[in-house]
Scaffold this active site. Structure first.
Site, PDB file in Angstrom:
ATOM      1  CD  GLU A  41      -2.830   1.184   2.407  1.00  0.00           C
ATOM      2  OE1 GLU A  41      -3.717   2.045   2.453  1.00  0.00           O
ATOM      3  OE2 GLU A  41      -2.661   0.321   3.301  1.00  0.00           O
ATOM      4  CG  ASP A  70       5.736   6.788  -4.957  1.00  0.00           C
ATOM      5  OD1 ASP A  70       4.972   5.932  -5.471  1.00  0.00           O
ATOM      6  OD2 ASP A  70       5.308   7.791  -4.371  1.00  0.00           O
TER       7      ASP A  70
END
EC number: 3.6.1.66
Length: 230
Positions: A41, A70
Site C-alpha cells: 500500500e 515512486d
C-alpha cells in the site's frame, strides 16, 4: 546482480531496463518471481516515503535486492497536486466524470484487453481531469514538474539509499505524441522545443526525465552493490 524492480508498471519497467543497460545488473519484475508478492500500500505522504517502503518490503519478501520508484506530477496552479496521488488521481472524482473521445477509446480497449490496457484507460482519465482542472489558464500559469524518488534496499530489507530527480516544464493544452505513459502527452519539458514528453524519443526522454535524473544520482551506488553481490 539480480535486482527486483518493485513495480508492476510496464512503462516504468521499460525505462529502468534502458537506464541500467551496460551495468552488471539484471532487472527482475515481480511477474518473473516464482510466487506472487502482495501489493504494498502506497500510503506515504511523500514520494520518498512510498519508494522506501516499497523497496524495503519487496526486498524482504523476495529475499533479493530491490529498487523501488515512486513518482508523479506536481502542478503549480494546483498546489502541487496530483503529487503522490498521480497514478490514481481520477479515481477520486465524486461521480462519473465527462470523458473525452480518447478516454472512451481507452476504456473500450481496457474492457477488451485487460489490466495493461486498463492502466492506459486510467492514464487517459487522469489526463482528462488535468485538462479540466487547468482549463482557461495561459501557459505562464501552467508550470509543473515531474518528480521521482528511487530507493534501494538489500535482500534483508535494510534500506541502502534513496535519491530524488526532477524534470521541470509545463502542462500543454491538448495531448500530443504517442510515446511514454501517464501524463507524458500533456507534459512539455523545458528546453525541448515545445515538444511533449510523449513526442520525445526514448533516448531523449531518458536524458532529461525525472527518473533518468534520479537514476544518474544512484548509478554509482548500484554499480558498487553489483560488485559486492548485494
Amino acid at each position: 546482480m539480480d535486482l527486483l524492480f518493485a513495480s508492476t508498471n510496464p512503462g516504468k519497467l521499460k525505462e529502468l531496463r534502458r537506464l541500467v543497460a551496460g551495468l552488471p545488473i539484471r532487472v527482475v519484475s515481480p511477474d518473473e518471481l516464482p510466487r506472487a508478492l502482495p501489493e504494498v500500500e502506497e500510503d506515504g505522504a511523500t514520494f520518498q516515503a512510498n519508494a522506501e517502503k516499497k523497496a524495503s518490503t519487496y526486498a524482504r519478501l523476495a529475499g533479493m535486492a530491490a529498487l523501488a520508484d515512486d513518482s508523479g506530477l506536481a502542478v503549480d496552479a494546483l498546489g502541487g497536486a496530483p503529487g503522490v496521488r498521480s497514478a490514481r488521481w481520477s479515481d477520486e472524482e465524486p461521480g462519473p466524470a465527462p470523458a473525452s473521445p480518447v478516454c472512451d477509446l481507452a476504456e473500450a480497449a481496457a474492457a477488451e484487453l485487460g489490466p495493461v490496457a486498463g492502466r492506459g484507460a486510467r492514464d487517459e482519465r487522469n489526463n482528462d481531469k488535468l485538462l479540466r482542472s487547468l482549463a482557461g489558464l495561459p501557459d505562464e500559469r501552467r508550470g509543473a514538474q515531474y518528480e521521482a524518488v528511487l530507493a534501494v534496499a538489500r535482500a534483508d530489507g535494510s534500506l541502502v539509499a534513496s535519491v530524488a530527480g526532477v524534470c521541470r516544464g509545463r502542462i500543454g493544452h491538448a495531448r500530443r505524441g504517442t510515446g511514454g505513459f501517464g501524463y507524458d502527452p500533456l507534459f512539455v519539458p523545458d528546453g525541448q522545443g515545445g515538444r511533449t514528453m510523449a513526442e520525445l524519443s526514448a533516448e531523449e526522454k531518458d536524458a532529461i526525465s525525472h527518473r533518468g535524473d534520479a537514476f544518474r544520482r544512484i548509478r554509482s551506488l548500484l554499480e558498487r552493490l553489483a560488485r559486492e553481490g548485494a
